[in-house]
Design an enzyme around this catalytic site. Structure first.
Site, mmCIF file in Angstrom:
data_model
loop_
_atom_site.group_PDB
_atom_site.id
_atom_site.type_symbol
_atom_site.label_atom_id
_atom_site.label_comp_id
_atom_site.label_asym_id
_atom_site.label_seq_id
_atom_site.Cartn_x
_atom_site.Cartn_y
_atom_site.Cartn_z
ATOM 1 N N THR A 195 40.318 -2.536 -16.171
ATOM 2 C CA THR A 195 40.136 -1.995 -17.535
ATOM 3 C C THR A 195 38.866 -1.153 -17.614
ATOM 4 O O THR A 195 38.837 -0.102 -18.270
ATOM 5 C CB THR A 195 40.073 -3.129 -18.567
ATOM 6 O OG1 THR A 195 41.214 -3.968 -18.408
ATOM 7 C CG2 THR A 195 40.031 -2.601 -19.987
ATOM 8 N N ASP B 31 45.674 -3.080 -22.854
ATOM 9 C CA ASP B 31 45.774 -4.422 -22.235
ATOM 10 C C ASP B 31 46.642 -5.325 -23.109
ATOM 11 O O ASP B 31 47.536 -6.027 -22.633
ATOM 12 C CB ASP B 31 44.393 -5.083 -22.114
ATOM 13 C CG ASP B 31 43.396 -4.329 -21.238
ATOM 14 O OD1 ASP B 31 42.950 -3.236 -21.648
ATOM 15 O OD2 ASP B 31 43.078 -4.830 -20.163
HETATM 16 O O1 LIG Z 1 41.902 -7.040 -15.319
HETATM 17 P P1 LIG Z 1 40.426 -6.750 -15.206
HETATM 18 O O2 LIG Z 1 39.600 -7.571 -16.151
HETATM 19 O O3 LIG Z 1 40.083 -5.306 -15.232
HETATM 20 O O4 LIG Z 1 40.135 -7.299 -13.715
HETATM 21 C C1 LIG Z 1 38.850 -7.095 -13.134
HETATM 22 C C2 LIG Z 1 38.561 -8.221 -12.176
HETATM 23 O O5 LIG Z 1 38.588 -9.469 -12.892
HETATM 24 C C3 LIG Z 1 37.193 -8.025 -11.579
HETATM 25 O O6 LIG Z 1 36.953 -9.046 -10.628
HETATM 26 C C4 LIG Z 1 37.114 -6.687 -10.878
HETATM 27 O O7 LIG Z 1 35.756 -6.550 -10.550
HETATM 28 P P2 LIG Z 1 35.222 -5.570 -9.407
HETATM 29 O O8 LIG Z 1 35.384 -4.177 -9.953
HETATM 30 O O9 LIG Z 1 33.804 -5.990 -9.285
HETATM 31 O O10 LIG Z 1 36.053 -5.778 -8.181
HETATM 32 C C5 LIG Z 1 37.499 -5.545 -11.821
HETATM 33 O O11 LIG Z 1 37.529 -4.321 -11.096
HETATM 34 C C6 LIG Z 1 38.857 -5.780 -12.396
HETATM 35 O O12 LIG Z 1 39.808 -5.813 -11.349
HETATM 36 MG MG LIG Z 2 39.914 -7.888 -18.003
HETATM 37 MG MG LIG Z 3 43.176 -7.128 -16.796
#
Ligand SMILES: O=P(O)(O)O[C@H]1[C@H](O)[C@@H](O)[C@H](OP(=O)(O)O)[C@@H](O)[C@H]1O
Ligand SMILES: [Mg+2]
Ligand SMILES: [Mg+2]
Ligand SMILES: [Mg+2]
Length: 299
Positions: A120, A52
């Site tokens: 992630t 990341d």
């Molecule tokens: O970039 P990341 O932190 O992996 O983004 C998250 C989202 O913020 C989160 O809303 C998503 O949650 P859900 O799995 O409940 O849809 C997560 O998958 C990542 O996209």
């Molecule tokens: Mg994240």
């Molecule tokens: Mg992210």
């Protein structure tokens, strides 16, 4: 237009965003192959890895190199931005396809939203197809263009991945097909369900609920006609999760609103959490809004 100009071409920014997402994808694959993810937990179910961080540094470095450090930008991770040796590619797109209104705009009315690695948690768990780099470009607060890059899917030219991009008035680079079946299938969170989400899911009378990770990935399932809607009418996503995917969905003729049917705004000052959730469709949006309105708190 030099990089310290106060005018920018959104088509050129989209080109560098595509280039940067593919180069970030190479870094993400390298970290994965090293086996040293360097996982840190920012919160419950909210990891950050070396991939990341390195991906965001590269993306910011390329966009700053191309357009100057006064380009308004928001990234998920809190990183410094070292000078990059990489050369940004401003010429990936056919300028004849870029709408004239986007070719010479005030840089201060633009904002780029960067999610260097979306999903992630899926990356840490080894569910690699859901992993994406998301970059969105807003103009006067509206999501105008975006790219979603899947580093672990397909073999896209020499970038070893799959690139999906779009711009309002230009369309998308991939074929888009709305799901057209008798049943009603939605995708929602794999790991952040709440009691209200269950209630809302019943209100829209889904025949099947697909639970997968990745905000970008669920938008891709809508684009590919595998689900009727990405249904997440609760807080959880942030502006960097949604700016790029929203621009792509809307450039394909779809709808992307909060749970009340309102547009989402993307400026440098807009609060980062999407507190009123998301509903993402290629068709049938109003029907979902009508059904969910019975369980939503009144505005
Ligand atoms: O970039 P990341 O932190 O992996 O983004 C998250 C989202 O913020 C989160 O809303 C998503 O949650 P859900 O799995 O409940 O849809 C997560 O998958 C990542 O996209
Ligand atoms: Mg994240
Ligand atoms: Mg992210
Ligand atoms: Mg994300």
């Amino acid at each position: 237009m030099s990089n310290n100009s106060d005018k920018v071409n959104l088509g050129s920014i989209l080109s560098v965003a595509i280039d940067a997402s593919q180069k970030a994808g190479t870094v993400i694959r390298q970290v994965w192959k090293s086996g040293k993810l360097g996982v840190e937990w920012k919160g419950v179910n909210d990891p950050m890895t070396e991939a990341d961080v390195q991906a965001q540094k590269l993306i910011f470095g390329l966009l700053y190199k191309a357009f100057g450090k006064d380009l308004p930008m928001v990234g998920e991770e809190d990183t410094d931005v070292p000078e990059t040796e990489e050369i940004p590619n401003l010429n990936l797109l056919d300028q004849l396809k870029i709408p004239e209104e986007y070719k010479n705009v005030d840089k201060k009315e633009v904002c780029v939203f960067v999610d260097p690695l979306d999903a992630t948690r899926e990356f840490v768990d080894g569910n690699l197809p859901a992993v994406m780099t998301l970059i969105g470009i807003s103009y006067r607060g509206e999501a105008i263009a975006g790219v979603m890059f899947q580093p672990f899917v397909g073999n896209d030219d020499d970038s070893n991945g799959t690139t999906i991009y779009g711009m309002l008035g230009m369309g998308t680079n991939v074929p888009v097909k709305a799901r057209d079946e008798k049943d009603f299938v939605i995708a929602t969170t794999r790991s952040h369900a709440t009691e209200f989400l269950e209630k809302a899911t019943q209100a829209v009378k889904a025949d099947r609920v697909v639970k997968v990770g990745g905000a970008g990935y669920k938008c891709l399932l809508v684009l590919r006609g595998e689900i009727d809607a990405y249904f997440f009418p609760i807080p959880g996503t942030k502006k960097w999760d949604t700016c790029g995917p929203e621009a792509i969905i809307k450039s394909a003729g779809g709808s992307f609103t909060d749970a009340h049917g309102r547009s989402i705004r993307y400026t440098i000052d807009t609060p980062k959490p999407n507190t009123d959730g998301l509903i993402v469709t290629l068709k049938g949006h109003d029907d979902i809004l009508a059904k969910i309105s019975s369980v939503l708190p009144k505005l």
